[in-house]
Design an enzyme around this catalytic site. Sequence first.
Site, PDB file in Angstrom:
ATOM      1  N   ASP A   1      19.969  44.446  53.310  1.00 43.17           N
ATOM      2  CA  ASP A   1      18.598  44.793  53.699  1.00 43.17           C
ATOM      3  C   ASP A   1      18.294  46.266  53.426  1.00 43.17           C
ATOM      4  OD1 ASP A   1      16.089  44.074  54.572  1.00 43.17           O
ATOM      5  OD2 ASP A   1      16.516  44.405  56.689  1.00 43.17           O
TER       6      ASP A   1
ATOM      7  N   ASN B   1      15.073  51.471  56.206  1.00 50.89           N
ATOM      8  CA  ASN B   1      16.442  51.511  56.708  1.00 50.89           C
ATOM      9  C   ASN B   1      17.245  52.675  56.142  1.00 50.89           C
ATOM     10  OD1 ASN B   1      15.995  49.250  58.273  1.00 50.89           O
ATOM     11  ND2 ASN B   1      16.785  47.820  56.747  1.00 50.89           N
TER      12      ASN B   1
ATOM     13  N   LYS C   1      16.248  49.147  52.147  1.00 52.39           N
ATOM     14  CA  LYS C   1      14.838  49.425  51.887  1.00 52.39           C
ATOM     15  C   LYS C   1      14.513  50.775  52.519  1.00 52.39           C
ATOM     16  CE  LYS C   1      13.537  46.639  55.932  1.00 52.39           C
ATOM     17  NZ  LYS C   1      12.748  45.469  56.404  1.00 52.39           N
TER      18      LYS C   1
END
Length: 414
Positions: free
Chosen positions: A145, A150, A147
């Site tokens: 995840d 983050n 992105k």
Amino acid sequence: MGAVCCRPQPIDFDGEVNLFHFMLLRCVGKGAFGKVRVVQHKQTRDLYALKYINKTKCVKMKAVPNVIQERRLLEEIDHPYVVNLRYAFQDDENCFFVLDLMLGGDLRFHLERLGSMPEDTVRFYMAQLSSALAFLHEMGIMHRDLKPDNILLDERGNAHLTDFNIAVHFGERKLTGVAGSMAYMAPEILMKRGYTYCIDWWSLGVCAYELIFGRRPFRGRSNSDLTYSISRDPLKWPDDADKKCTRNGMLVLKGLLERDPSKRFGCKPNGEGFQEMRRHPWFQPIDWDTLDSKEQTPPFTPDAKKANFDASHELEELLLEDNPLKAKARKANQDNLSAEMRQMEEQFTSYDFRKMQRRSYYPHNQHLISTATATSSGFQSSRPGTPANDLRVENSGLRVEGDSPAMMSAICMW
């Protein structure tokens, strides 16, 4: 008499870590079943980010396995460009993660305000994040995840990877479950062909493209349109691309956004992909020998005089919270717990980085030995999620179609 009966109990800092060890400061973020606060350890005076998860809400959302998996993964991770776990514990209502504090905000926050970022700045972030990814992949972990939401900056401007809620160990067998934020998913995930750690390098390419050009390389008005674009559309450059990015930079982006994982930049086995990246001419300005020691000066320094997060979270905590967080002694009787509550009680174990050696719960990593990293300052991401077309699927099998903001807030927990 009142003063005597209300005298605070002494804190046992030699005992197991608990919320009494910390002073609660401002609220800087929230998710579907928990929040993030700045805390200060009462004995050491060190600042941290406290992520706390309401157990009842966690059970209702069928997210218990995710929380336990994140807790266990974080114990074995220790890297300069990861938001590392420092303490873990629980009380009767919440599970607590105490993490490195990031004062600089997340890259989504800064991207929305700047529109785009200079190539030199993005190159620096990519070097730091590629170091973190290479470490994770060597540990047999893929993030799934990656992105801008983050990626958190410390107060000096160093980039750190956070949110391991759907990170998993990988082996020789490929995974097939759809997981991540759709706009950053590699084509092999969406096409359900099976995938491994190479998906993280694709996501890094999407992030770098977005940071440099202020837009993502593949877009669509619906999930099906976005899936088609990621899977089939040719990689296109903005009209002013040559003004924002050098030819070598575009070659790196093109290599990361290669649909064939076997040809994708960074994906050669046994760490050779990372070494190939280090040798690329675009990364020539990076001093790789001193990168992980944080000796280099970041090209962008967050404004320390401003709050690099959404300040409405703190106002909401003050005005709307009906059960404000406070330290409470644990109840003695734990006999009537549900199966899920019992699972959290038994498997969300305490951790104290000052007293315990990091270890892995994963059989292939049992040899793990901790390597100390300096504690960074900063806070967890306060952004609710990636903009439209953010499909996030958890390990529990939960799937959401569409891009409703309410749904995104619920599914994009951290």
